[in-house]
Design a protein around this motif. Structure first.
Motif, PDB file in Angstrom:
ATOM      1  N   ASP A 124       5.314 -16.582   9.587  1.00  0.00           N
ATOM      2  CA  ASP A 124       5.546 -15.324   8.890  1.00  0.00           C
ATOM      3  C   ASP A 124       6.898 -14.726   9.235  1.00  0.00           C
ATOM      4  OD1 ASP A 124       3.022 -15.763   8.036  1.00  0.00           O
ATOM      5  OD2 ASP A 124       2.080 -14.102   9.104  1.00  0.00           O
ATOM      6  N   ASP A 125       7.372 -14.996  10.443  1.00  0.00           N
ATOM      7  CA  ASP A 125       8.541 -14.297  10.962  1.00  0.00           C
ATOM      8  C   ASP A 125       9.835 -14.936  10.465  1.00  0.00           C
ATOM      9  OD1 ASP A 125      10.187 -12.607  12.356  1.00  0.00           O
ATOM     10  OD2 ASP A 125      10.000 -13.690  14.252  1.00  0.00           O
ATOM     11  N   ALA A 126      10.275 -14.507   9.310  1.00  0.00           N
ATOM     12  CA  ALA A 126      11.589 -14.830   8.764  1.00  0.00           C
ATOM     13  C   ALA A 126      11.968 -16.289   8.914  1.00  0.00           C
ATOM     14  CB  ALA A 126      12.646 -13.952   9.423  1.00  0.00           C
ATOM     15  N   PRO A 127      11.337 -17.189   8.158  1.00  0.00           N
ATOM     16  CA  PRO A 127      11.782 -18.584   8.192  1.00  0.00           C
ATOM     17  C   PRO A 127      13.188 -18.707   7.625  1.00  0.00           C
ATOM     18  CG  PRO A 127      10.278 -18.211   6.365  1.00  0.00           C
ATOM     19  CD  PRO A 127      10.285 -16.948   7.171  1.00  0.00           C
ATOM     20  N   VAL A 128      13.860 -19.804   7.945  1.00  0.00           N
ATOM     21  CA  VAL A 128      15.180 -20.059   7.361  1.00  0.00           C
ATOM     22  C   VAL A 128      14.958 -20.649   5.980  1.00  0.00           C
ATOM     23  CG1 VAL A 128      17.337 -21.332   7.563  1.00  0.00           C
ATOM     24  CG2 VAL A 128      16.221 -20.440   9.616  1.00  0.00           C
ATOM     25  N   ILE A 387      16.875  -9.549  -4.214  1.00  0.00           N
ATOM     26  CA  ILE A 387      15.586 -10.241  -4.104  1.00  0.00           C
ATOM     27  C   ILE A 387      15.496 -10.891  -2.729  1.00  0.00           C
ATOM     28  CG2 ILE A 387      14.130 -12.068  -5.047  1.00  0.00           C
ATOM     29  CD1 ILE A 387      15.677 -11.719  -7.703  1.00  0.00           C
ATOM     30  N   PHE A 388      14.382 -10.625  -2.030  1.00  0.00           N
ATOM     31  CA  PHE A 388      14.183 -11.253  -0.725  1.00  0.00           C
ATOM     32  C   PHE A 388      12.766 -11.814  -0.643  1.00  0.00           C
ATOM     33  CE2 PHE A 388      13.219 -11.192   3.886  1.00  0.00           C
ATOM     34  CZ  PHE A 388      14.198 -12.078   4.294  1.00  0.00           C
ATOM     35  N   PRO A 389      12.613 -13.128  -0.401  1.00  0.00           N
ATOM     36  CA  PRO A 389      11.270 -13.722  -0.302  1.00  0.00           C
ATOM     37  C   PRO A 389      10.566 -13.253   0.975  1.00  0.00           C
ATOM     38  CG  PRO A 389      12.965 -15.392  -0.713  1.00  0.00           C
ATOM     39  CD  PRO A 389      13.675 -14.146  -0.310  1.00  0.00           C
ATOM     40  N   LYS A 390       9.314 -12.841   0.832  1.00  0.00           N
ATOM     41  CA  LYS A 390       8.520 -12.380   1.974  1.00  0.00           C
ATOM     42  C   LYS A 390       7.165 -13.074   1.985  1.00  0.00           C
ATOM     43  CE  LYS A 390      10.275  -7.642   2.614  1.00  0.00           C
ATOM     44  NZ  LYS A 390       9.877  -6.202   2.579  1.00  0.00           N
ATOM     45  N   VAL A 391       6.685 -13.354   3.186  1.00  0.00           N
ATOM     46  CA  VAL A 391       5.338 -13.890   3.348  1.00  0.00           C
ATOM     47  C   VAL A 391       4.352 -12.733   3.297  1.00  0.00           C
ATOM     48  CG1 VAL A 391       3.769 -15.140   4.865  1.00  0.00           C
ATOM     49  CG2 VAL A 391       6.184 -15.819   4.724  1.00  0.00           C
ATOM     50  N   ALA A 392       3.354 -12.844   2.411  1.00  0.00           N
ATOM     51  CA  ALA A 392       2.346 -11.791   2.259  1.00  0.00           C
ATOM     52  C   ALA A 392       0.964 -12.394   2.462  1.00  0.00           C
ATOM     53  CB  ALA A 392       2.454 -11.150   0.883  1.00  0.00           C
ATOM     54  N   HIS A 393       0.033 -11.570   2.981  1.00  0.00           N
ATOM     55  CA  HIS A 393      -1.321 -12.028   3.314  1.00  0.00           C
ATOM     56  C   HIS A 393      -2.350 -11.373   2.402  1.00  0.00           C
ATOM     57  CE1 HIS A 393      -0.490 -14.189   7.149  1.00  0.00           C
ATOM     58  NE2 HIS A 393       0.589 -13.420   7.128  1.00  0.00           N
ATOM     59  N   ASP A 394      -3.320 -12.156   1.976  1.00  0.00           N
ATOM     60  CA  ASP A 394      -4.499 -11.645   1.287  1.00  0.00           C
ATOM     61  C   ASP A 394      -5.624 -11.663   2.314  1.00  0.00           C
ATOM     62  OD1 ASP A 394      -6.752 -11.155  -0.221  1.00  0.00           O
ATOM     63  OD2 ASP A 394      -5.994 -12.225  -1.967  1.00  0.00           O
ATOM     64  N   LEU A 395      -5.914 -10.497   2.887  1.00  0.00           N
ATOM     65  CA  LEU A 395      -6.882 -10.426   3.981  1.00  0.00           C
ATOM     66  C   LEU A 395      -8.291 -10.762   3.510  1.00  0.00           C
ATOM     67  CD1 LEU A 395      -5.573  -7.205   5.783  1.00  0.00           C
ATOM     68  CD2 LEU A 395      -5.050  -9.597   6.284  1.00  0.00           C
ATOM     69  N   GLU A 396      -8.624 -10.396   2.262  1.00  0.00           N
ATOM     70  CA  GLU A 396      -9.966 -10.666   1.768  1.00  0.00           C
ATOM     71  C   GLU A 396     -10.179 -12.158   1.533  1.00  0.00           C
ATOM     72  OE1 GLU A 396     -10.609  -8.349  -1.677  1.00  0.00           O
ATOM     73  OE2 GLU A 396     -10.502  -6.411  -0.620  1.00  0.00           O
ATOM     74  N   ALA A 397      -9.200 -12.811   0.937  1.00  0.00           N
ATOM     75  CA  ALA A 397      -9.343 -14.234   0.642  1.00  0.00           C
ATOM     76  C   ALA A 397      -8.950 -15.117   1.821  1.00  0.00           C
ATOM     77  CB  ALA A 397      -8.500 -14.599  -0.570  1.00  0.00           C
ATOM     78  N   GLY A 398      -8.277 -14.545   2.806  1.00  0.00           N
ATOM     79  CA  GLY A 398      -7.845 -15.325   3.953  1.00  0.00           C
ATOM     80  C   GLY A 398      -6.721 -16.282   3.644  1.00  0.00           C
ATOM     81  N   ASN A 403       6.121 -14.047  -1.672  1.00  0.00           N
ATOM     82  CA  ASN A 403       6.431 -13.063  -2.703  1.00  0.00           C
ATOM     83  C   ASN A 403       7.930 -12.854  -2.814  1.00  0.00           C
ATOM     84  OD1 ASN A 403       4.084 -12.247  -3.886  1.00  0.00           O
ATOM     85  ND2 ASN A 403       3.758 -10.478  -2.570  1.00  0.00           N
ATOM     86  N   TRP A 404       8.422 -12.700  -4.016  1.00  0.00           N
ATOM     87  CA  TRP A 404       9.795 -12.234  -4.221  1.00  0.00           C
ATOM     88  C   TRP A 404       9.757 -10.710  -4.267  1.00  0.00           C
ATOM     89  CZ3 TRP A 404      13.489 -15.350  -7.857  1.00  0.00           C
ATOM     90  CH2 TRP A 404      13.699 -16.619  -7.300  1.00  0.00           C
ATOM     91  N   SER A 405      10.284 -10.086  -3.243  1.00  0.00           N
ATOM     92  CA  SER A 405      10.243  -8.635  -3.117  1.00  0.00           C
ATOM     93  C   SER A 405      11.616  -8.047  -3.407  1.00  0.00           C
ATOM     94  CB  SER A 405       9.801  -8.229  -1.710  1.00  0.00           C
ATOM     95  OG  SER A 405       8.516  -8.743  -1.415  1.00  0.00           O
ATOM     96  N   GLY A 406      11.617  -6.823  -3.898  1.00  0.00           N
ATOM     97  CA  GLY A 406      12.862  -6.111  -4.118  1.00  0.00           C
ATOM     98  C   GLY A 406      13.381  -5.513  -2.827  1.00  0.00           C
ATOM     99  N   LEU A 407      14.696  -5.529  -2.653  1.00  0.00           N
ATOM    100  CA  LEU A 407      15.337  -4.990  -1.460  1.00  0.00           C
ATOM    101  C   LEU A 407      16.405  -4.001  -1.911  1.00  0.00           C
ATOM    102  CD1 LEU A 407      15.188  -5.605   1.680  1.00  0.00           C
ATOM    103  CD2 LEU A 407      17.274  -6.936   1.346  1.00  0.00           C
ATOM    104  N   LEU A 408      16.268  -2.741  -1.506  1.00  0.00           N
ATOM    105  CA  LEU A 408      17.231  -1.704  -1.873  1.00  0.00           C
ATOM    106  C   LEU A 408      18.304  -1.639  -0.792  1.00  0.00           C
ATOM    107  CD1 LEU A 408      18.025   0.445  -3.899  1.00  0.00           C
ATOM    108  CD2 LEU A 408      16.557   2.071  -2.693  1.00  0.00           C
TER     109      LEU A 408
END
Length: 702
Positions: A124-128, A387-398, A403-408
């Motif tokens: 999760d922690d900022a892969p290259v 655009i910055f790719p981020k790792v996101a978790h679905d806690l219900e589905a495990g 995700n491509w997230s917006g960065l201001l």
């Protein structure tokens, strides 16, 4: 220079081009230049505030003067000659040169950045990401010098070293911020980072961008860059403003023994009294005396007057108030900022639905900055939303996904909503923002304080610009539409103001129509995008109707909006799917009811529905909810075009600029950066000599 073979105008263009190239390839604080035309010579000193030019002298009649100047310059060390000692050149024999080559080689563990579900083995922690190393490898151009840049962190006092090659982004022009952006390798941590090298505006009340980012990070604002380090570079500041008062000294003469009498100018070929127009894209006061309709180049227009402060206010410049009162040249300080995220440009979005998702992220970031840190951005633009790719978790589905997230980004022009005194204060004598994305209200009144409604309108313009340029629509001539809607401006009372098409569309006088005689209403392939844009246009139409009524009644009745209470923020929702569900209703905030209060009734005030729609751009919640609900709507299609809707063969409708007093009523503002950079928008007099350009592409990554 052979004065007979080359015209004076062309000589000026060549000098500026040569100086700009030196600043582009080398890390310099200043540049000294000897110019000889026939038997006459001048010395020039360039920095990011402007140019100091000595009076011309005849070296045949005064050979001692020329020899003495050359001898004195030969006694200067490299730092005095303008070389930056914090930028250490890495030559081919240096071990760091080989290390940079090794770092640039592909690595199997680098992650793909495309959106997808992820296996558990991805950290999760900022892969290259693969694109980051690719960008670093492309920056190692064989004909471009490599440097080790040093940054002494303002907070910790530690000195950090970064390996850089060719900048990913370099602002054109000589005067101004001269921003350069690098994908850099952090020597101490062994990680890729984004490094911004800039000559920031050095004013008393202007916070450094790193200080603003630290406040945002500490306040827990999402979707903004993460500060690594920042600091001014060895106290380096521009010196040209110090010489402004000497330019009119009647006793000054090039024959003086010291040969230091010089004229400080903002640009060759301009009146010394004219304000500098910089590569940080300062809005210069118009030189036109008429009120014709024009178009404003995107590369010329980032900043202008900020609020209502005049240059004579001593609080503009904390170092020398007298200089600020007399000198229109900006004072700049050399500064570097390093952040963790190396992002992609907004134009890389894959669909209009994803574009809406990215805009939503940045609207949330803007809201949190306002509510958690009391900071307003003031420069919402396509270049500052990344655009910055981020790792996101679905806690219900495990499960988890990318995700491509917006960065201001680019908070350099931001300011507190309220200062400690509780009053709004202007901090520099220029309006700030990017012309194409500024609200109609701000463009129509340069002294207007930027509000939430202005920033939300800027988000709308970013959405529309990228949708029309990079997705499928019925607009056949996208280049002409961009020229008419985004670049257009009018001149009134020697000031640039909003263009006619943009103003009429946002006021609801006309619909959003394509360029050309057909006047067809613009429609996109994805129907939810059409509905979203129609909704926003209705809100802003109502907003301007209410504002117009309030303005007409200001002497009789003040129309007040009762601000809604701040919504209580909640954690973001789990991993989004397509359509991407990114934020819970609690996170977006309950829709504020808002109340319209009038001290006394006016005879023609807007009806309640118009008032209610106007309130929807007074806070962030309605726009956030509309963006979020649009992503759930049916009808999204794969509508991203290959490349760009503005072809390289695009020809502007009008030439690059008219002579003053031209008869045509609608023209483009001069695009002179090809010859002499946007720092000197008035030095190019041959208005028909430059080929028309395509609308500038925002390819910069910050």
């Amino acid at each position: 220079v052979d004065a007979d073979a080359i015209s004076r105008k062309k000589v000026r263009g060549q000098i500026i081009h040569y100086a700009e190239q030196i600043f582009r390839y080398q890390h310099r604080t200043a540049l000294y230049m000897l110019l000889i035309i026939g038997r006459r010579f001048r010395f020039l000193r360039w920095d990011r505030s402007g140019t100091i030019v000595t009076r011309a002298a005849d070296y045949f009649e005064q050979p001692d003067l020329l020899c003495k100047m050359l001898w004195r310059m030969s006694q200067l060390n490299e730092e005095q000659l303008g070389y930056d000692p914090s930028a250490i050149r890495i030559d081919r024999t240096d071990p760091d040169y080989l290390r940079m080559n090794t770092i640039a080689l592909p690595v199997e563990t680098d992650a793909d950045h495309m959106e997808r579900k992820l296996d558990d083995d991805m950290l999760d922690d900022a892969p290259v990401y693969r694109y980051v190393r690719d960008m670093f490898r492309r920056s190692l151009h064989p004909e471009w010098p490599r440097y080790r840049l040093e940054v002494k962190d303002t907070d910790s006092g530690e000195t950090h070293s970064f390996f850089v090659g060719r900048p990913i982004f370099h602002a054109p022009g000589m005067a101004g911020r001269g921003t350069r952006g690098y994908v850099a390798f952090h020597h101490e941590s062994g990680r890729f980072v984004w490094l911004k090298d800039v000559w920031r505006a050095d004013y008393k009340l202007v916070d450094k961008e790193g200080i603003t980012l630290k406040k945002l990070n500490m306040a827990g604002v999402d979707n903004v860059p993460t500060l690594v380090c920042h600091g001014d570079i060895l106290g380096q500041t521009t010196k040209t403003p110090d010489y402004w008062g000497k330019k009119d000294d009647p006793g000054a003469s090039a024959t003086d023994e010291n040969a230091t009498n010089a004229s400080a100018t903002s640009a060759p070929g301009r009146s010394p009294a004219a304000p500098v127009a910089s590569s940080s894209q300062t809005l210069a006061t118009s030189q036109f005396s008429t009120s014709r309709s024009h178009k404003r180049s995107r590369d010329e227009a980032n900043d202008g007057t900020d609020d209502t402060l005049s240059p004579s206010d001593p609080n503009i410049d904390g170092k020398n108030p007298k200089r600020s009162e007399e000198c229109p040249l900006r004072l700049h300080a050399h500064y570097r900022l390093v952040v963790k995220e190396v992002a992609l440009p907004l134009k890389d979005f894959q669909s209009s639905c994803q574009l809406v998702s990215i805009i939503l992220d940045t609207v949330v970031a803007h809201q949190e900055a306002v509510e958690k840190a009391n900071i307003i951005h003031r420069d919402i633009s396509g270049g500052n939303i990344l655009i910055f790719p981020k790792v996101a978790h679905d806690l219900e589905a495990g499960t988890k996904g990318l995700n491509w997230s917006g960065l201001l980004t680019d908070w350099e022009l931001s300011k507190p909503l309220r200062h400690e005194s509780g009053q709004l204060r202007a901090r520099q004598p220029e309006r700030t923002g990017t012309w194409q994305y500024m609200s109609v209200a701000v463009l129509s009144k340069s002294t207007k304080v930027v509000e939430t409604s202005d920033e939300l309108e800027s988000f709308f313009h970013v959405l529309l610009y990228n949708a029309i340029r990079y997705t499928r629509s019925n607009c056949e001539n996208v280049g002409a539409f961009i020229e008419a809607f985004f670049d257009s401006y009018t001149v009134d009372g020697n000031k640039y103001e909003c263009g006619t098409k943009k103003m009429n569309t946002m006021h609801g006088i006309t619909k959003l129509t394509a360029a050309g005689p057909s006047g067809e209403v613009v429609r996109f392939l994805s129907e939810p995008l059409n509905d979203l844009l129609d909704t926003f246009l209705a809100w802003f139409k109502a907003h301007y109707a209410v504002q117009a009524y309030a303005e007409s009644q200001k002497n009789h009745s003040k129309l007040l909006f009762k601000p809604a209470t701040k919504p209580e923020l909640a954690p973001p929702s789990a991993l989004r799917r397509f359509p991407m569900k990114k934020y819970s209703k609690a996170r977006l905030g309950a829709l504020p009811p808002g109340q319209f209060v009038s001290e006394e009734k006016a005879p023609s005030k807007p009806d309640p529905k118009v008032e209610a729609d106007a309130l929807k751009v007074a806070t962030h919640s309605h726009m956030q909810t509309a963006l979020d609900e649009a992503m759930d709507a049916k009808g999204w299609v794969a509508d991203r075009v290959d490349g760009d809707n503005v072809p390289d063969s695009f020809k502007a409708v009008h030439p690059v600029g008219p002579p003053v007093g031209a008869a045509t009523s609608t023209v483009k503002r001069r695009r002179t950066e090809q010859t002499c950079g946007p720092a000197f928008p008035f030095c190019q007099r041959d208005y028909g000599s430059l080929a028309p350009r395509t609308p500038p592409r925002h390819d910069a990554t910050c």
